[in-house]
Design a protein around this motif. Structure first.
Motif, PDB file in Angstrom:
ATOM      1  N   PHE A 117       0.807  -1.221   0.000  1.00  0.00           N
ATOM      2  CA  PHE A 117       0.000   0.000   0.000  1.00  0.00           C
ATOM      3  C   PHE A 117       0.838   1.270   0.000  1.00  0.00           C
ATOM      4  O   PHE A 117       0.300   2.369  -0.093  1.00  0.00           O
ATOM      5  CB  PHE A 117      -0.982   0.020   1.181  1.00  0.00           C
ATOM      6  CG  PHE A 117      -0.366  -0.231   2.530  1.00  0.00           C
ATOM      7  CD1 PHE A 117       0.249   0.788   3.221  1.00  0.00           C
ATOM      8  CD2 PHE A 117      -0.419  -1.491   3.097  1.00  0.00           C
ATOM      9  CE1 PHE A 117       0.812   0.570   4.469  1.00  0.00           C
ATOM     10  CE2 PHE A 117       0.141  -1.730   4.354  1.00  0.00           C
ATOM     11  CZ  PHE A 117       0.752  -0.700   5.045  1.00  0.00           C
ATOM     12  N   PHE A 118       2.160   1.146   0.096  1.00  0.00           N
ATOM     13  CA  PHE A 118       3.061   2.274  -0.130  1.00  0.00           C
ATOM     14  C   PHE A 118       3.476   2.270  -1.602  1.00  0.00           C
ATOM     15  O   PHE A 118       3.703   1.206  -2.178  1.00  0.00           O
ATOM     16  CB  PHE A 118       4.320   2.163   0.729  1.00  0.00           C
ATOM     17  CG  PHE A 118       4.085   2.288   2.200  1.00  0.00           C
ATOM     18  CD1 PHE A 118       3.849   3.524   2.785  1.00  0.00           C
ATOM     19  CD2 PHE A 118       4.117   1.168   3.018  1.00  0.00           C
ATOM     20  CE1 PHE A 118       3.643   3.649   4.144  1.00  0.00           C
ATOM     21  CE2 PHE A 118       3.919   1.276   4.386  1.00  0.00           C
ATOM     22  CZ  PHE A 118       3.677   2.514   4.952  1.00  0.00           C
ATOM     23  N   ALA A 119       3.598   3.450  -2.204  1.00  0.00           N
ATOM     24  CA  ALA A 119       4.119   3.508  -3.569  1.00  0.00           C
ATOM     25  C   ALA A 119       5.498   2.864  -3.635  1.00  0.00           C
ATOM     26  O   ALA A 119       5.837   2.173  -4.606  1.00  0.00           O
ATOM     27  CB  ALA A 119       4.176   4.963  -4.047  1.00  0.00           C
ATOM     28  N   TYR A 120       6.291   3.075  -2.601  1.00  0.00           N
ATOM     29  CA  TYR A 120       7.630   2.474  -2.499  1.00  0.00           C
ATOM     30  C   TYR A 120       7.539   0.951  -2.566  1.00  0.00           C
ATOM     31  O   TYR A 120       8.217   0.295  -3.354  1.00  0.00           O
ATOM     32  CB  TYR A 120       8.247   2.940  -1.181  1.00  0.00           C
ATOM     33  CG  TYR A 120       9.645   2.476  -0.858  1.00  0.00           C
ATOM     34  CD1 TYR A 120      10.657   2.472  -1.813  1.00  0.00           C
ATOM     35  CD2 TYR A 120       9.967   2.069   0.442  1.00  0.00           C
ATOM     36  CE1 TYR A 120      11.954   2.076  -1.483  1.00  0.00           C
ATOM     37  CE2 TYR A 120      11.241   1.678   0.778  1.00  0.00           C
ATOM     38  CZ  TYR A 120      12.238   1.671  -0.186  1.00  0.00           C
ATOM     39  OH  TYR A 120      13.512   1.278   0.155  1.00  0.00           O
ATOM     40  N   GLY A 121       6.681   0.371  -1.737  1.00  0.00           N
ATOM     41  CA  GLY A 121       6.545  -1.078  -1.708  1.00  0.00           C
ATOM     42  C   GLY A 121       5.934  -1.647  -2.976  1.00  0.00           C
ATOM     43  O   GLY A 121       6.260  -2.772  -3.387  1.00  0.00           O
ATOM     44  N   LEU A 122       5.053  -0.899  -3.618  1.00  0.00           N
ATOM     45  CA  LEU A 122       4.427  -1.361  -4.856  1.00  0.00           C
ATOM     46  C   LEU A 122       5.465  -1.616  -5.939  1.00  0.00           C
ATOM     47  O   LEU A 122       5.437  -2.645  -6.622  1.00  0.00           O
ATOM     48  CB  LEU A 122       3.405  -0.329  -5.335  1.00  0.00           C
ATOM     49  CG  LEU A 122       2.624  -0.673  -6.609  1.00  0.00           C
ATOM     50  CD1 LEU A 122       1.719  -1.869  -6.389  1.00  0.00           C
ATOM     51  CD2 LEU A 122       1.797   0.534  -7.056  1.00  0.00           C
TER      52      LEU A 122
END
Length: 251
Positions: free
Chosen positions: A34-39
């Motif tokens: 759900f973080f852009a980073y994690g995506l």
């Protein structure tokens, strides 16, 4: 609001230019989907080249991280400075990151002392970077073989950055100012927030809300969020960096 093409764009910029990700890589991201980073770390980057990724439902913990490192042998590890500090404090085996060719950090400025302690303790390269949900992933980053404790790094291929004063004028190298960035992965704006959209998205440029300084060698260094910077006695002071021991004050 992002276009579908933004997902592809981050894989073709940061993942290709900095990570040089390939089909033999295995990614593991402490930051969730759900973080852009994690995506990017968990989905679009590995999927773009046919690499593998490790999914872990459990709450991040040093013990859980060691288990994943030992069992799945990831080659690219993604976290943030706070979590890297927790790993360092957990007294992990010095060979815990043997399989990892690069650790990546984002989400906040990486204090220089922590950077040096972590990389020397585990003998692994740390690629610090700055990204945002508005840009979907990292746009300034350290590169393999070109990292520097206390500095975020260099502009990622496919992006442009500039530093402006409060009147919107470019500042010379060595002078702090407001960081702006542009690139194809930029969002089109905020949903139903027109006033904020106009403030942040200015033509092709996105105002990040960060205060940065660019060195003559092209390396960018974070001085904190714009709202955190104060001017005392004619000197710009960044309280967060002062507390972390990075010792950064700029006129």
């Amino acid at each position: 609001m992002h276009r579908h093409g933004s997902l592809r764009d981050t894989a073709e910029t940061y993942a290709r230019d900095v990570l040089v990700i390939g089909p033999d890589d295995v990614t593991f991201s402490v930051a969730k989907f759900f973080f852009a980073y994690g995506l990017g770390n968990t989905l679009t980057f590995p999927f773009s080249v046919g690499a593998s990724t490790v999914l872990d439902r459990s709450r991040p913990s040093p013990a859980g991280t060691v288990r994943v490192l030992q069992e799945f042998r990831p080659t690219l590890f993604f976290g943030g400075p706070t979590y890297y500090a927790a790993l360092l404090a957990a007294d992990l085996p010095q060979d815990a990151f043997t399989s990892v060719r690069a650790c990546v950090s984002a989400g906040e400025a990486f204090p220089a002392p922590l950077f040096e302690r972590f990389t020397s303790t585990f003998d692994v390269e740390m690629l610090d970077g700055i990204g945002s949900t508005e840009m979907l992933h990292i746009f300034i980053s350290g590169r393999p073989g070109r990292t520097r404790a206390g500095a975020t790094g260099e502009i990622v291929a496919g992006y442009d950055a500039k530093i402006l004063d409060d009147d919107g004028n470019p500042v010379p190298d060595g002078t702090p100012g407001n960081l702006f960035v542009r690139g194809s992965s930029a969002a089109t704006g905020y949903w139903c927030r027109m006033a904020t959209t106009r403030l942040v998205f200015q033509g092709d440029w996105v105002r990040t809300g960060d205060t940065y300084v660019r060195g003559e060698d092209g390396f960018y260094t974070s001085l904190g969020r714009t709202d955190d910077i104060i001017k005392a006695g004619g000197i710009w002071v960044s309280p967060p960096r002062w507390r972390s021991g990075c010792g950064s004050t700029q006129r």
